[in-house]
Design an enzyme around this catalytic site. Structure first.
Site, PDB file in Angstrom:
ATOM      1  N   SER A  57     -10.679   2.139  13.058  1.00 23.35           N
ATOM      2  CA  SER A  57     -10.523   1.665  11.678  1.00 23.35           C
ATOM      3  C   SER A  57      -9.202   0.918  11.518  1.00 23.35           C
ATOM      4  O   SER A  57      -8.236   1.201  12.238  1.00 23.35           O
ATOM      5  CB  SER A  57     -10.545   2.869  10.731  1.00 23.35           C
ATOM      6  OG  SER A  57      -9.983   2.554   9.476  1.00 23.35           O
ATOM      7  N   TYR A  74      -7.514  11.271   7.435  1.00 27.37           N
ATOM      8  CA  TYR A  74      -8.333  10.209   8.014  1.00 27.37           C
ATOM      9  C   TYR A  74      -7.480   9.290   8.887  1.00 27.37           C
ATOM     10  O   TYR A  74      -7.852   8.970  10.021  1.00 27.37           O
ATOM     11  CB  TYR A  74      -8.978   9.418   6.875  1.00 27.37           C
ATOM     12  CG  TYR A  74      -9.968   8.363   7.321  1.00 27.37           C
ATOM     13  CD1 TYR A  74     -11.312   8.675   7.481  1.00 27.37           C
ATOM     14  CD2 TYR A  74      -9.561   7.052   7.552  1.00 27.37           C
ATOM     15  CE1 TYR A  74     -12.228   7.710   7.883  1.00 27.37           C
ATOM     16  CE2 TYR A  74     -10.459   6.086   7.956  1.00 27.37           C
ATOM     17  CZ  TYR A  74     -11.794   6.415   8.117  1.00 27.37           C
ATOM     18  OH  TYR A  74     -12.693   5.455   8.514  1.00 27.37           O
TER      19      TYR A  74
END
Length: 263
Positions: A141, A154
């Site tokens: 990501s 995250y």
């Protein structure tokens, strides 16, 4: 690396990016092994690939669980053999501040993607090394390049995945086994619909980077494997931001902070 006739394992393959990767690899002649927790959805993906003339098998498993990964490895060796390609795509987790994240959820968002990629890679790597061939792809990501407020667990897991990729690259020098990292910008998927409030925590500077589709990410994964590329960031605007962040780290951090979520 040649994909025709190769055996490719894809985690998180039931929907979104993982499903698109499986379709693209199968279209290039690979035998695709689809891994995810939902057996029913996996069966639908296999049927879709086979209807297009591809070859696919489903292996339901939670890749964040060590025992299930061991069983997965045994089943794949028995039915298919050792994969030529492993795509670590499985991911989970909400965008939350650390103090608002329940401990159990923090553990789960660390297990997938980081622990999952670690365990799955470890399961098949010894066989790849003995064979002196293979390719590993870690799908990551943009938060692994510049963390933003309100996504601590995250971001931590994604930075760990980035570190795993870099460490593997050093480990695998001269072995015949390679590793790629593919990092797409925001992807049109069900993630934001399934996680209300997440999109508002993405820094507004993200508006300058066009979002990608699962099919576009799948094409990038194929390019990474066939071209044996170390790293693919897409689109080019994300790559430009990453380069700028390395040259001017404080400025990039400031831009993300100013345009990011505020408590």
């Amino acid at each position: 690396m040649r994909l025709e006739g190769a055996v490719a394992l894809i985690t998180g393959a039931s929907t979104g990016i993982g499903a698109a990767i499986a379709v693209d690899l199968a279209a290039r002649g690979a035998v695709v092994l689809l891994v995810a927790r939902n057996a029913e959805t996996l069966a639908e993906r296999v049927a879709d690939i086979e209807s297009r003339g591809g070859r696919a098998e489903a292996f339901p498993a939670d890749v964040g669980d060590r025992e299930q990964v061991l069983a997965l490895g045994a089943a794949i060796r028995e039915r298919v053999g050792v994969p030529d390609v492993v795509v670590n795509n499985a991911g989970a987790g909400r965008f939350l501040y650390l103090d608002e994240t329940e401990p159990r959820e923090l553990e789960s968002m660390t297990a997938v993607p980081y622990s999952a990629a670690l365990l799955v890679t470890q399961e098949f790597l010894p066989d790849m090394l003995r064979r002196r061939s293979g390719w590993i792809v870690n799908v990551n990501s943009p938060v692994s390049r510049m963390p933003w407020a309100g996504a601590t667990g995250y971001a931590g897991a994604r930075w760990a995945l980035r570190g795993l990729t870099a460490a593997l690259r050093q480990d695998l020098r001269g072995t015949g086994v390679g590793v790629s990292e593919v990092v797409p910008a925001k992807v049109h998927s069900d993630y934001f619909a399934n996680n209300p409030g997440a999109e508002e925590r993405v820094p507004k500077v993200d508006a300058l980077i066009p979002p990608r589709t699962p099919d576009q990410v799948a094409s990038a994964v194929v390019r990474a494997i066939e071209g044996e590329r170390r790293e693919v960031l897409l689109p080019w605007q994300l790559r430009a931001f990453d380069v700028a962040g390395r040259i001017f780290p404080r400025l990039a951090e400031r831009v993300v902070a100013v345009t990011g979520h505020q408590r």
